[in-house]
Design a protein around this motif. Structure first.
Motif, PDB file in Angstrom:
ATOM      1  N   MET A 199      47.685  30.426  29.294  1.00 15.96           N
ATOM      2  CA  MET A 199      47.433  31.781  28.804  1.00 15.96           C
ATOM      3  C   MET A 199      45.954  32.142  28.966  1.00 15.96           C
ATOM      4  N   HIS A 200      45.113  31.211  28.570  1.00 14.13           N
ATOM      5  CA  HIS A 200      43.670  31.419  28.621  1.00 14.13           C
ATOM      6  C   HIS A 200      43.207  31.617  30.072  1.00 14.13           C
ATOM      7  N   ILE A 201      43.726  30.794  30.982  1.00  9.92           N
ATOM      8  CA  ILE A 201      43.324  30.921  32.401  1.00  9.92           C
ATOM      9  C   ILE A 201      43.823  32.250  32.970  1.00  9.92           C
ATOM     10  N   LEU A 202      45.057  32.620  32.614  1.00 11.77           N
ATOM     11  CA  LEU A 202      45.614  33.870  33.134  1.00 11.77           C
ATOM     12  C   LEU A 202      44.826  35.095  32.645  1.00 11.77           C
ATOM     13  N   THR A 203      44.299  34.998  31.409  1.00  9.53           N
ATOM     14  CA  THR A 203      43.466  36.084  30.899  1.00  9.53           C
ATOM     15  C   THR A 203      42.215  36.241  31.750  1.00  9.53           C
ATOM     16  N   ARG A 204      41.586  35.118  32.081  1.00 13.91           N
ATOM     17  CA  ARG A 204      40.375  35.172  32.921  1.00 13.91           C
ATOM     18  C   ARG A 204      40.743  35.656  34.324  1.00 13.91           C
ATOM     19  N   PHE A 205      41.854  35.165  34.844  1.00 12.82           N
ATOM     20  CA  PHE A 205      42.377  35.637  36.132  1.00 12.82           C
ATOM     21  C   PHE A 205      42.546  37.159  36.100  1.00 12.82           C
ATOM     22  N   GLY A 206      43.114  37.660  35.013  1.00 13.10           N
ATOM     23  CA  GLY A 206      43.366  39.093  34.868  1.00 13.10           C
ATOM     24  C   GLY A 206      42.085  39.920  34.873  1.00 13.10           C
ATOM     25  N   LYS A 207      41.025  39.359  34.296  1.00 14.61           N
ATOM     26  CA  LYS A 207      39.764  40.105  34.268  1.00 14.61           C
ATOM     27  C   LYS A 207      39.222  40.287  35.688  1.00 14.61           C
ATOM     28  N   HIS A 208      39.264  39.209  36.484  1.00 11.22           N
ATOM     29  CA  HIS A 208      38.803  39.322  37.878  1.00 11.22           C
ATOM     30  C   HIS A 208      39.717  40.258  38.667  1.00 11.22           C
ATOM     31  N   LEU A 209      41.004  40.160  38.424  1.00  8.91           N
ATOM     32  CA  LEU A 209      41.967  41.023  39.122  1.00  8.91           C
ATOM     33  C   LEU A 209      41.703  42.490  38.786  1.00  8.91           C
ATOM     34  N   GLY A 210      41.438  42.759  37.526  1.00  9.90           N
ATOM     35  CA  GLY A 210      41.166  44.131  37.082  1.00  9.90           C
ATOM     36  C   GLY A 210      39.921  44.697  37.746  1.00  9.90           C
ATOM     37  N   LEU A 211      38.866  43.873  37.828  1.00  6.62           N
ATOM     38  CA  LEU A 211      37.637  44.348  38.475  1.00  6.62           C
ATOM     39  C   LEU A 211      37.879  44.553  39.971  1.00  6.62           C
ATOM     40  N   ALA A 212      38.597  43.619  40.597  1.00  7.98           N
ATOM     41  CA  ALA A 212      38.922  43.753  42.028  1.00  7.98           C
ATOM     42  C   ALA A 212      39.683  45.057  42.265  1.00  7.98           C
ATOM     43  N   PHE A 213      40.641  45.329  41.376  1.00  8.30           N
ATOM     44  CA  PHE A 213      41.452  46.547  41.479  1.00  8.30           C
ATOM     45  C   PHE A 213      40.555  47.787  41.446  1.00  8.30           C
ATOM     46  N   GLN A 214      39.598  47.782  40.520  1.00  6.34           N
ATOM     47  CA  GLN A 214      38.727  48.937  40.357  1.00  6.34           C
ATOM     48  C   GLN A 214      37.778  49.108  41.529  1.00  6.34           C
ATOM     49  N   ILE A 215      37.187  47.988  42.003  1.00  6.70           N
ATOM     50  CA  ILE A 215      36.249  48.064  43.141  1.00  6.70           C
ATOM     51  C   ILE A 215      36.994  48.596  44.364  1.00  6.70           C
ATOM     52  N   LYS A 216      38.233  48.098  44.567  1.00  4.18           N
ATOM     53  CA  LYS A 216      39.023  48.566  45.703  1.00  4.18           C
ATOM     54  C   LYS A 216      39.283  50.078  45.586  1.00  4.18           C
ATOM     55  N   LEU A 261      38.166  38.438  44.025  1.00 11.21           N
ATOM     56  CA  LEU A 261      39.457  37.966  44.542  1.00 11.21           C
ATOM     57  C   LEU A 261      39.443  36.438  44.648  1.00 11.21           C
ATOM     58  N   ASN A 262      38.333  35.885  45.138  1.00 16.30           N
ATOM     59  CA  ASN A 262      38.232  34.427  45.254  1.00 16.30           C
ATOM     60  C   ASN A 262      38.288  33.744  43.897  1.00 16.30           C
ATOM     61  N   GLU A 263      37.555  34.302  42.948  1.00 18.24           N
ATOM     62  CA  GLU A 263      37.584  33.725  41.598  1.00 18.24           C
ATOM     63  C   GLU A 263      39.002  33.794  41.024  1.00 18.24           C
ATOM     64  N   ALA A 264      39.664  34.921  41.262  1.00 19.20           N
ATOM     65  CA  ALA A 264      41.039  35.072  40.778  1.00 19.20           C
ATOM     66  C   ALA A 264      41.924  33.983  41.377  1.00 19.20           C
ATOM     67  N   HIS A 265      41.807  33.785  42.693  1.00 24.78           N
ATOM     68  CA  HIS A 265      42.626  32.761  43.351  1.00 24.78           C
ATOM     69  C   HIS A 265      42.343  31.360  42.808  1.00 24.78           C
ATOM     70  N   LYS A 266      41.046  31.081  42.577  1.00 21.74           N
ATOM     71  CA  LYS A 266      40.667  29.762  42.059  1.00 21.74           C
ATOM     72  C   LYS A 266      41.304  29.514  40.691  1.00 21.74           C
ATOM     73  N   LEU A 267      41.254  30.535  39.838  1.00 20.71           N
ATOM     74  CA  LEU A 267      41.820  30.388  38.491  1.00 20.71           C
ATOM     75  C   LEU A 267      43.333  30.254  38.557  1.00 20.71           C
ATOM     76  N   LEU A 268      43.951  31.092  39.386  1.00 22.37           N
ATOM     77  CA  LEU A 268      45.409  31.060  39.500  1.00 22.37           C
ATOM     78  C   LEU A 268      45.906  29.672  39.910  1.00 22.37           C
ATOM     79  N   ALA A 269      45.127  29.031  40.791  1.00 22.01           N
ATOM     80  CA  ALA A 269      45.523  27.699  41.295  1.00 22.01           C
ATOM     81  C   ALA A 269      45.631  26.676  40.163  1.00 22.01           C
ATOM     82  N   GLN A 270      44.969  26.986  39.011  1.00 24.71           N
ATOM     83  CA  GLN A 270      44.962  26.025  37.894  1.00 24.71           C
ATOM     84  C   GLN A 270      46.136  26.214  36.932  1.00 24.71           C
TER      85      GLN A 270
END
Lengths: 290, 290
Positions: A199-216, A261-270
């Motif tokens: 849960m904790h990792i997915l929350t951090r993943f979500g934060k990077h995903l959210g920023l990636a979404f906005q930058i895009k 995106l890279n940070e998101a992928h790294k976290l997701l892998a865990q």
């Protein structure tokens, strides 16, 4: 993934309308609520929730109602944001905004109704234990409330006409966009009864995903194809909005997108789950053309 | 009863402000939320909840947070109702309305914030079992949502300029006022873990109490003392509002008030609790001069 996206978008579209249709409420109110729910969009929040549930090997049927509740909250926020007193937008996704069709009073009330009804939906979830329902109420109300989305909207308003630094911009986006994206992942994980650590990792993943979404989003407004986007490009610059390309320049904004995106992928892998769908959705968020 | 009213009003006033002060939210948003929470009023909803809890012999400390949550929802509804797009009121209880002080955008967001935060408060209640919290979320969201208060506001708007019959007027008031008054009693009974039967009777009691409250309000606008009321009398007639005196005439409206008070007393007598406080509050609602 395309199949999953297309199929679940249809499922969510249908279920959203069904929920409102069966309400014992004034017709005008239901029409106004349904109008904005039908205005559609990518349903990225429900899709993320369902993809999380699927990644943990759970039945998607467990997720539809809460996915709809989150989409209702997202829709309420768009209706209120578009109001004359707020962003004063006449069009959203090429369609007249809610208050343009139904008037301001009904638009305000449709937003209020969607927000409130989303909590009724959580309270009535089937086959979900009470302690999980309560966590859902807590997470959703915090992400949407005066510490989350409402705070983001206030900060965004107050930043108008003032140049932000990167940290301020990120803080606003965390609250305005990131919170509901992270929330979708967390709600999926909660329903799947994932471990605290996942849960904790997915929350951090979500934060990077959210920023990636906005930058895009910001980059598409600079470099996107108007025909594919269905809206004018360059409107952020015209309105002197604080965006990533404005603060960082286009090249550095693209690097920052890649970083998140890279940070998101790294976290997701865990995370201890089948990561396929969420990995594909992460790529999709970075590569989308609309 | 006067002591209870005065003492608990102070307690609620203090706790409402405390809840907002500790929020990690933009100062302007907190100021706007606090402004309307402080604008006060009789705190009749929290008082009814606490009186119910006390009648069942429970510790009042169990009730303050949920009483505050209901008062926040009541306050959000007043802020949104006063907006230019809705009733367009400049003054409430002799004070400038929220949007007059903070602007429309912040008033909308303060309302959104109060509504959403009330659900955070329910989710974080101490010493309350999860299945009761979930029932509270369900009852509150239903009473406040598109089948309840929001529906009442829509129906009220749509009735403007049209003469209602008694049944239509009652339906609007059930939803606009009655629902939150009944809700307060039901939430008190839920916290006290009252029997299904007592809960059911209290709900019916609440409906009569809500109608009595509204009829008295209408009558005060015809016959009240401006100095005691703190507002102009006769404004309903000036604005051609649908009221009980307008539909029934003053004498018949008074009879109807007495009828609902009597029905309320009859129902209350059937509830297995110390009925003293609720009985006094029922009389107070019928006899109040402001």
């Amino acid at each position: 993934m395309e199949k999953f996206l297309a199929q679940e978008k249809v499922a969510i579209d249908e279920k959203l309308t069904e929920h409102i249709t069966q309400l014992n409420a004034p017709k005008s109110l239901k029409d106004s609520m349904t109008y904005s729910l039908k205005a559609g969009g990518k349903r990225i929040r429900p899709i993320l929730l369902l993809a999380t549930l699927k990644g943990f090997g759970k039945d998607l049927n467990k997720g539809y109602d809460i996915a709809c509740a989150i989409e209702m909250i997202h829709t309420y926020s768009l209706i209120h944001d578009d109001l004359p007193a707020m962003d004063d937008d006449d069009l959203r996704r090429g369609q007249p905004t809610n208050h343009k069709v139904f008037g301001e009073a009904l638009a305000i009330l449709a937003g209020d109704g969607l927000l409130t009804y989303s909590f009724t939906m959580v309270s009535q979830l089937q086959n979900v234990e009470d302690h999980i329902k309560i966590k859902l109420v807590q997470k959703i109300s915090q992400a949407a409330g005066p510490k989350g989305m409402v705070a983001g909207q206030v900060a965004d308003m107050e930043a108008e006409g003032r140049d932000l630094d990167l940290e301020e911009l990120q803080e606003i986006h965390h609250r305005k966009t990131g919170d509901l994206l992270s929330l979708s992942l967390e709600c999926g994980a909660l329903l799947a009864e994932a471990s605290q650590e996942d849960m904790h990792i997915l929350t951090r993943f979500g934060k990077h995903l959210g920023l990636a979404f906005q930058i895009k989003d910001d980059l598409l407004d600079v470099e996107g194809d108007e025909n594919v986007l269905g809206k004018r490009v360059g409107s952020d610059a015209t309105n002197d909005k604080n965006t990533y390309p404005k603060i960082l320049g286009v090249e550095k904004a693209k690097e920052t997108l890649t970083y998140h995106l890279n940070e998101a992928h790294k976290l997701l892998a865990q995370v201890d789950m089948d990561q396929t769908l969420l990995r594909q959705l992460t790529n999709y968020i970075g590569e989308r053309i609309n």
